[in-house]
Design a protein around this motif. Sequence first.
Motif, PDB file in Angstrom:
ATOM      1  N   ARG A   5     -50.851  16.111  37.108  1.00 18.95           N
ATOM      2  CA  ARG A   5     -52.047  15.293  37.227  1.00 18.95           C
ATOM      3  C   ARG A   5     -51.646  13.840  37.378  1.00 18.95           C
ATOM      4  N   SER A   6     -52.609  12.965  37.592  1.00 14.82           N
ATOM      5  CA  SER A   6     -52.345  11.534  37.694  1.00 14.82           C
ATOM      6  C   SER A   6     -52.774  10.855  36.407  1.00 14.82           C
ATOM      7  N   ALA A   7     -52.309   9.633  36.220  1.00 13.87           N
ATOM      8  CA  ALA A   7     -52.677   8.861  35.034  1.00 13.87           C
ATOM      9  C   ALA A   7     -53.212   7.513  35.489  1.00 13.87           C
ATOM     10  N   THR A   8     -54.194   6.975  34.771  1.00 16.64           N
ATOM     11  CA  THR A   8     -54.842   5.723  35.143  1.00 16.64           C
ATOM     12  C   THR A   8     -54.555   4.651  34.092  1.00 16.64           C
ATOM     13  N   TYR A   9     -54.241   3.449  34.567  1.00 15.85           N
ATOM     14  CA  TYR A   9     -53.960   2.313  33.692  1.00 15.85           C
ATOM     15  C   TYR A   9     -54.721   1.091  34.184  1.00 15.85           C
ATOM     16  N   GLU A  10     -54.730   0.045  33.366  1.00 11.37           N
ATOM     17  CA  GLU A  10     -55.386  -1.205  33.720  1.00 11.37           C
ATOM     18  C   GLU A  10     -54.353  -2.324  33.826  1.00 11.37           C
ATOM     19  N   ILE A  11     -54.610  -3.240  34.744  1.00 15.38           N
ATOM     20  CA  ILE A  11     -53.835  -4.482  34.789  1.00 15.38           C
ATOM     21  C   ILE A  11     -54.751  -5.577  34.248  1.00 15.38           C
ATOM     22  N   LYS A  12     -54.560  -5.928  32.988  1.00 16.99           N
ATOM     23  CA  LYS A  12     -55.429  -6.910  32.351  1.00 16.99           C
ATOM     24  C   LYS A  12     -55.008  -8.320  32.745  1.00 16.99           C
ATOM     25  N   PRO A  13     -55.935  -9.266  32.675  1.00 14.74           N
ATOM     26  CA  PRO A  13     -55.586 -10.656  33.003  1.00 14.74           C
ATOM     27  C   PRO A  13     -54.432 -11.197  32.167  1.00 14.74           C
ATOM     28  N   SER A  14     -54.214 -10.623  30.978  1.00 11.56           N
ATOM     29  CA  SER A  14     -53.132 -11.100  30.104  1.00 11.56           C
ATOM     30  C   SER A  14     -51.766 -10.570  30.504  1.00 11.56           C
ATOM     31  N   TYR A  15     -51.709  -9.643  31.463  1.00  8.27           N
ATOM     32  CA  TYR A  15     -50.423  -9.095  31.910  1.00  8.27           C
ATOM     33  C   TYR A  15     -49.783 -10.063  32.909  1.00  8.27           C
ATOM     34  N   SER A  16     -49.358 -11.216  32.428  1.00  4.80           N
ATOM     35  CA  SER A  16     -48.898 -12.304  33.307  1.00  4.80           C
ATOM     36  C   SER A  16     -47.624 -11.938  34.059  1.00  4.80           C
ATOM     37  N   ARG A  17     -46.674 -11.259  33.410  1.00  3.97           N
ATOM     38  CA  ARG A  17     -45.417 -10.925  34.094  1.00  3.97           C
ATOM     39  C   ARG A  17     -45.659  -9.913  35.209  1.00  3.97           C
ATOM     40  N   LEU A  18     -46.540  -8.948  34.960  1.00  6.81           N
ATOM     41  CA  LEU A  18     -46.829  -7.945  35.982  1.00  6.81           C
ATOM     42  C   LEU A  18     -47.576  -8.575  37.159  1.00  6.81           C
ATOM     43  N   ILE A  19     -48.502  -9.486  36.885  1.00  5.51           N
ATOM     44  CA  ILE A  19     -49.223 -10.171  37.955  1.00  5.51           C
ATOM     45  C   ILE A  19     -48.268 -11.035  38.766  1.00  5.51           C
TER      46      ILE A  19
END
Length: 686
Positions: free
Chosen positions: A558-572
């Motif tokens: 199956r697939s998995a779902t995640y969020e990219i929150k505004p606080s995830y500065s390094r990922l952004i």
Amino acid sequence: MKWRVLGMIFNRLYFNRGILYQNFRQHGWLGLVYLLLLLLSLPLTIGTTYRENAEEITSLFQVRGELLWFFAISIPVVMGLFLFRYIQAGGPADLYHSLPLKRKHLLTMNLLTGLVMILVPIWITAGVTGWVSTILEEPAYIFDGTAVWMWGVTMSIISLFMFTLTVAVGMCIGQSVLQGLTVYGICLIPIVFLGVFGLHLNRYLSGFPNDKFEFGSRDISPILRISNLGYVPPDWGELGIYAAMTVILVVLTYIFYRKRHVESATQAITFRMVKPIFRFGFMFTVVLISGAYFTMIEPNGSKYWGVVGYIIGGIAGYLGAEMIIRKSWLIWGRSLLPKFAVYAGAVALVLYVPVADWNGYASNVPTSDRVEKVRIGGEHFTYVDNQYIKIDEDRFYSTNTGYIDAVVTLHQKIVDSDLSLRPMGVNRVVHDEEEVRIDYQLKNGEKLSRQYFIPTSRFQEELMNMKNWEDYKTTRYETYFLDGDVRNIGIRSGYHRDRTVFITNLQLIREFKALLKEEILEQSYEDQLSPWETFASVEVYMNFPESSSKLLLDGVNRSATYEIKPSYSRLIEWLKQNKLYDQLRVSADEITTAQFIKQEINSPGNLKMVYADPQFIDGNPQSKKMIVTKNKKIISELLQRQRADFYTENDTVYQIKLNFIRGQNTYMMLREDDLTEDMRAILLDN
């Protein structure tokens, strides 16, 4: 000579040709109907179905399984009612019991008739099915002989179980209609008891989990087992249970028949000792159903509707049982109230003892040194092929002593706080409420599970101490999927649903997974409670078959779902470096106007969910004043903040529509407190 004489006696007494001839002449058509239905449902379907690509199946119940099971739980019951109709009617009962045959011999002949009428159609169908599968040049289904054999065994055991259950019940019931209803009532009682009694415990016992009896409870009823038969065919363990119960029912049938009086035909209950069991069972079932119903519809703040439901159900259940037993509504007499008091006391005792304070259930909090491992959030399931499959639970438990201490501390404060029990009504939503499900695996091998709905503000410190542990975040946000083999990653913008990018490069996938996992595990308690919509959502697609054996039970992918929150500065920042950010973000230059409509929420005592509602703006309810702006600074500020859905009784929000130059428009909302000074100025000026 001796064996020949014994054989003659045996044949004369047990294989009476006259009884056999009469049974097959009068009721043999039921066997023919069973055979015809099975042939039309299985081999005919297999032989006439066309598929471009043949489907390989492991069980014949994957072909019209629900229909076949329905036949297995209905036709044998009809056979039992017809073959033993003679013991339920006065005239036939006198006639048959006047024959020069002992009861055990007469019973054997009728059981043998039913056995033949059930097994012969099943195994003829199995043989025809095997033959059809061998002669087809382009079969729609591919299966081996084991599937045919297993289908025949399963249908035989289930059919014989329903037949013998019908006969055994008929020995205690003197009316055919009531006999049939009782058979299916017995099959459904376990589900009713587990489901409705579970509601009772959940309503009146602090900490009792909602799903204690939920998962897998359908398997205990042959009637409801039909719902997932095509996906989870019966195994040998389940069939062994039904076979053992069939043997027990046959033994009980001989015992009951030997003690049954001929004149009990047409009576509702044939044995005196069964009458109190029937009264209590019927009354208790009605009490549970009535109490659950009144509990579900009770108004907010009411504590006694459930009790009133139990009282009404007790009265209705007892009177109904008496009317059935006496076959009349004229049941009034001096002994009615004393008997009712006795049964009502017994029912009340059964309802009260499990939820009483002195039993220690509600106050039981294990000390940290007794806990081997702990899990927050309950069991995890994945929905595949119309069924829920439980994921291997070991990965969700933690043995970290610090985390165990944090969970036990929270649990102890919940118990010490003596919270009021949560109402069970439909759509009950409580402000500032959070669900906490705790599962302990104790060192002595026992498992202790509790579930609470707690006010977040009263337990903020304990919740923060627990939720800041990586052990909680790993389970809550399912980061274990990021450790598996990922095929590709899809990222969808939170501001414009049409903006999507995919990552398929293996190196980029590894970097993205590592950064996402770090951001999730390092987020603060405040970040976890963020009221803002996410910058983007991430869909991680697992690779197969390698990852399936590692990640999920029974090789399910199956697939998995995640969020990219505004606080995830390094990922952004990583998205920007890899030129993915600009493909997801929305620029103010792409938007022509922003429309505002004020929405007042005023519903004291009735929480309302507030969300970005396109109909509120496009429908313009009650011609509410709409404010439109082209101010790019305000539009840019709107793109930096979107309020997530929330519940409230009294609040002021602004429903907002962003009109794009091209593409689909976007809807969002902000609370009045979220507005910037520029937004307030333009709204107040208008």
